[in-house]
Design a protein around this motif. Structure first.
Motif, PDB file in Angstrom:
ATOM      1  N   LEU A  97       0.837  -1.199   0.000  1.00 21.05           N
ATOM      2  CA  LEU A  97       0.000   0.000   0.000  1.00 21.05           C
ATOM      3  C   LEU A  97       0.877   1.256   0.000  1.00 21.05           C
ATOM      4  O   LEU A  97       2.088   1.178   0.240  1.00 21.05           O
ATOM      5  CB  LEU A  97      -0.919  -0.013   1.228  1.00 21.05           C
ATOM      6  CG  LEU A  97      -2.015  -1.086   1.204  1.00 21.05           C
ATOM      7  CD1 LEU A  97      -2.776  -1.105   2.536  1.00 21.05           C
ATOM      8  CD2 LEU A  97      -3.003  -0.825   0.067  1.00 21.05           C
ATOM      9  N   ASP A  98       0.257   2.413  -0.220  1.00 22.82           N
ATOM     10  CA  ASP A  98       0.988   3.679  -0.171  1.00 22.82           C
ATOM     11  C   ASP A  98       1.777   3.762   1.129  1.00 22.82           C
ATOM     12  O   ASP A  98       1.265   3.379   2.182  1.00 22.82           O
ATOM     13  CB  ASP A  98       0.003   4.861  -0.200  1.00 22.82           C
ATOM     14  CG  ASP A  98      -0.716   4.950  -1.522  1.00 22.82           C
ATOM     15  OD1 ASP A  98      -0.046   4.984  -2.564  1.00 22.82           O
ATOM     16  OD2 ASP A  98      -1.967   4.962  -1.503  1.00 22.82           O
ATOM     17  N   THR A  99       2.960   4.280   1.033  1.00 25.65           N
ATOM     18  CA  THR A  99       3.896   4.476   2.160  1.00 25.65           C
ATOM     19  C   THR A  99       4.527   3.175   2.681  1.00 25.65           C
ATOM     20  O   THR A  99       5.274   3.201   3.655  1.00 25.65           O
ATOM     21  CB  THR A  99       3.283   5.214   3.390  1.00 25.65           C
ATOM     22  OG1 THR A  99       2.441   4.305   4.119  1.00 25.65           O
ATOM     23  CG2 THR A  99       2.517   6.460   2.996  1.00 25.65           C
ATOM     24  N   TRP A 222       5.619  16.058  -3.077  1.00 22.20           N
ATOM     25  CA  TRP A 222       5.462  15.411  -4.388  1.00 22.20           C
ATOM     26  C   TRP A 222       5.026  13.958  -4.267  1.00 22.20           C
ATOM     27  O   TRP A 222       4.438  13.392  -5.177  1.00 22.20           O
ATOM     28  CB  TRP A 222       6.771  15.512  -5.186  1.00 22.20           C
ATOM     29  CG  TRP A 222       7.900  14.726  -4.583  1.00 22.20           C
ATOM     30  CD1 TRP A 222       8.739  15.115  -3.584  1.00 22.20           C
ATOM     31  CD2 TRP A 222       8.293  13.386  -4.923  1.00 22.20           C
ATOM     32  NE1 TRP A 222       9.632  14.114  -3.289  1.00 22.20           N
ATOM     33  CE2 TRP A 222       9.376  13.045  -4.106  1.00 22.20           C
ATOM     34  CE3 TRP A 222       7.839  12.453  -5.873  1.00 22.20           C
ATOM     35  CZ2 TRP A 222      10.017  11.808  -4.173  1.00 22.20           C
ATOM     36  CZ3 TRP A 222       8.477  11.220  -5.939  1.00 22.20           C
ATOM     37  CH2 TRP A 222       9.551  10.904  -5.098  1.00 22.20           C
ATOM     38  N   LYS A 223       5.298  13.356  -3.111  1.00 17.67           N
ATOM     39  CA  LYS A 223       4.913  11.960  -2.905  1.00 17.67           C
ATOM     40  C   LYS A 223       3.474  11.846  -2.429  1.00 17.67           C
ATOM     41  O   LYS A 223       2.907  10.763  -2.410  1.00 17.67           O
ATOM     42  CB  LYS A 223       5.789  11.329  -1.813  1.00 17.67           C
ATOM     43  CG  LYS A 223       7.174  10.951  -2.232  1.00 17.67           C
ATOM     44  CD  LYS A 223       7.751  10.068  -1.137  1.00 17.67           C
ATOM     45  CE  LYS A 223       9.215   9.803  -1.338  1.00 17.67           C
ATOM     46  NZ  LYS A 223       9.728   8.903  -0.296  1.00 17.67           N
ATOM     47  N   TYR A 224       2.936  12.969  -1.964  1.00 15.55           N
ATOM     48  CA  TYR A 224       1.595  12.928  -1.388  1.00 15.55           C
ATOM     49  C   TYR A 224       0.549  13.079  -2.473  1.00 15.55           C
ATOM     50  O   TYR A 224       0.677  13.895  -3.386  1.00 15.55           O
ATOM     51  CB  TYR A 224       1.430  14.053  -0.361  1.00 15.55           C
ATOM     52  CG  TYR A 224       0.149  13.937   0.429  1.00 15.55           C
ATOM     53  CD1 TYR A 224       0.097  13.167   1.575  1.00 15.55           C
ATOM     54  CD2 TYR A 224      -1.009  14.583   0.002  1.00 15.55           C
ATOM     55  CE1 TYR A 224      -1.080  13.029   2.292  1.00 15.55           C
ATOM     56  CE2 TYR A 224      -2.190  14.463   0.707  1.00 15.55           C
ATOM     57  CZ  TYR A 224      -2.220  13.682   1.846  1.00 15.55           C
ATOM     58  OH  TYR A 224      -3.394  13.553   2.548  1.00 15.55           O
ATOM     59  N   GLY A 227      -5.642  11.474  -3.102  1.00 12.53           N
ATOM     60  CA  GLY A 227      -6.378  10.215  -3.302  1.00 12.53           C
ATOM     61  C   GLY A 227      -5.930   9.111  -2.355  1.00 12.53           C
ATOM     62  O   GLY A 227      -6.676   8.154  -2.104  1.00 12.53           O
ATOM     63  N   ASP A 228      -4.715   9.240  -1.814  1.00 13.62           N
ATOM     64  CA  ASP A 228      -4.217   8.209  -0.891  1.00 13.62           C
ATOM     65  C   ASP A 228      -5.114   8.089   0.344  1.00 13.62           C
ATOM     66  O   ASP A 228      -5.200   7.024   0.962  1.00 13.62           O
ATOM     67  CB  ASP A 228      -2.781   8.533  -0.440  1.00 13.62           C
ATOM     68  CG  ASP A 228      -1.769   8.420  -1.576  1.00 13.62           C
ATOM     69  OD1 ASP A 228      -2.138   7.899  -2.659  1.00 13.62           O
ATOM     70  OD2 ASP A 228      -0.615   8.861  -1.389  1.00 13.62           O
ATOM     71  N   LEU A 229      -5.785   9.194   0.692  1.00 12.74           N
ATOM     72  CA  LEU A 229      -6.658   9.142   1.868  1.00 12.74           C
ATOM     73  C   LEU A 229      -7.909   8.307   1.605  1.00 12.74           C
ATOM     74  O   LEU A 229      -8.430   7.649   2.505  1.00 12.74           O
ATOM     75  CB  LEU A 229      -7.048  10.553   2.319  1.00 12.74           C
ATOM     76  CG  LEU A 229      -5.928  11.388   2.958  1.00 12.74           C
ATOM     77  CD1 LEU A 229      -6.495  12.675   3.540  1.00 12.74           C
ATOM     78  CD2 LEU A 229      -5.187  10.596   4.038  1.00 12.74           C
TER      79      LEU A 229
HETATM   80 MG    MG Z   1       1.534   6.866  -3.984  1.00 10.41          MG
END
Ligand code: MG
Ligand code: AMP
Length: 303
Positions: A97-99, A222-224, A227-229
């Motif tokens: 997943l993200d992160t 830039w990594k944020y 939509g990740d939320l």
């Molecule tokens: Mg990402």
């Protein structure tokens, strides 16, 4: 065993002893300690744990540094094999997943070998062109050529993860993908590619901390992605999808490994060791000369 290939076994040095002590921090080889098995439920995983490893961070970093030489040597052997007609390749597939730290791992592991021997691909939302084709189309095109280490940041597995959780396809369609993925990977493996599949599992709390850090630091904006939320809000659904992916696509030719990812140093150690063990298993020699070495020496002498 570092130096196994470049040094005579009789020339054991103090460095080798230090290395063996570090390697002994693995209570069990990484490939078996981290391999997914049917009793492993990612929804109950302690993401801060270090399965199989009883060393600390400092020891992990020292072991990575000590193994870097062997990794580099084996990658060069693989490349030489590819150059001389060998059909082998290694494909590292990172899912998370993200992160979860996929990007950092790619940078780290690729940093240990000659980048000329690596083919890296990150798979995002399919482009207009990609969307016109079957989902395996873009994957096939990115497979590592003989002699290369391929690295996939996400992969066709998204077809049973984001596609399922976000309802991008009807269930009867995505349900078929598990078998398709297994058939595809069996084909890739039969063609000579060792597949190393790794699911990096970050906890929901640690993900929050990492997203918060991205919002605090201008060098991380830039990594944020807002939509990740939305993805984060479906964290439990994603873990259900991960669990089914593991259960249904972990096969003998392409087994999954599960790496708890809250400790970045452990995730790096684990991925380095899994790639190293895949390369070791290829048992690569150096290709013999395709010319008469003595004759060439003589000719050079006269030249
Ligand atoms: Mg990402
Ligand atoms: P990142 O890895 O942060 O660049 O994000 C890539 C995004 O692409 C993630 O949100 C993935 O879920 C998404 N993605 C990857 N493959 C697919 C796919 N086959 N269909 C839809 N979205 C995808």
């Amino acid at each position: 065993m570092s130096g196994r290939h470049s040094k005579n076994d009789l020339e054991r040095t103090a460095d080798d002893d230090v290395l063996h002590d570090l390697e002994d921090r693995w209570e069990e080889p990484s490939a078996s300690a981290l391999r997914w098995h049917k009793d492993l439920d990612v929804r109950e995983l302690d993401c801060d744990s270090t399965p199989g490893w009883d060393g600390d961070r400092e020891e992990a970093e020292r072991l990575i540094a000590a193994h870097a030489t062997e990794l580099d040597d084996l990658q060069e052997r693989l490349f030489a094999d590819g150059r001389t007609g060998g059909g082998r390749a290694v494909l590292l597939m990172l899912q998370g997943l993200d992160t979860a730290g996929k990007g950092g791992i790619v940078r780290h592991v690729i940093g240990l070998v000659d980048p000329q021997g690596v083919q890296h691909h990150a798979f995002g939302v399919p482009t207009e062109e990609e969307a016109k084709h079957d989902y395996l189309w873009r994957i096939r095109r990115a497979l590592p050529k003989p002699g290369y280490i391929g690295v996939f940041d996400r992969s066709h597995n998204e077809q049973v993860l984001v596609v399922r959780v976000e309802g991008l396809e009807p269930e009867e369609t995505w349900q078929k993908h598990y078998d398709e993925i297994n058939a595809f990977e069996a084909e890739v493996a039969a063609a000579g590619t060792t597949i190393v599949k790794i699911a990096l599992i970050v906890s929901k709390d640690e993900q929050k901390a990492r997203l918060a850090e991205r919002l605090e630091r201008p060098d991380k904006y830039w990594k944020y992605n807002p939509g990740d939320l939305e993805t984060r809000a479906k964290f439990a659904d994603y873990l259900d999808a991960y669990q089914d992916m593991l259960e249904r696509t972990s096969t003998d030719v392409a087994p999954w490994h599960v790496v708890p990812a809250d400790k970045k140093w452990f995730a790096r150690l684990a991925v380095t060791e899994l790639v190293l063990s895949a390369l070791r298993a290829l048992d690569l020699g150096w290709p013999p000369a395709e010319f008469d070495v003595e004759e060439q020496k003589k000719l050079l002498e006269e030249n």
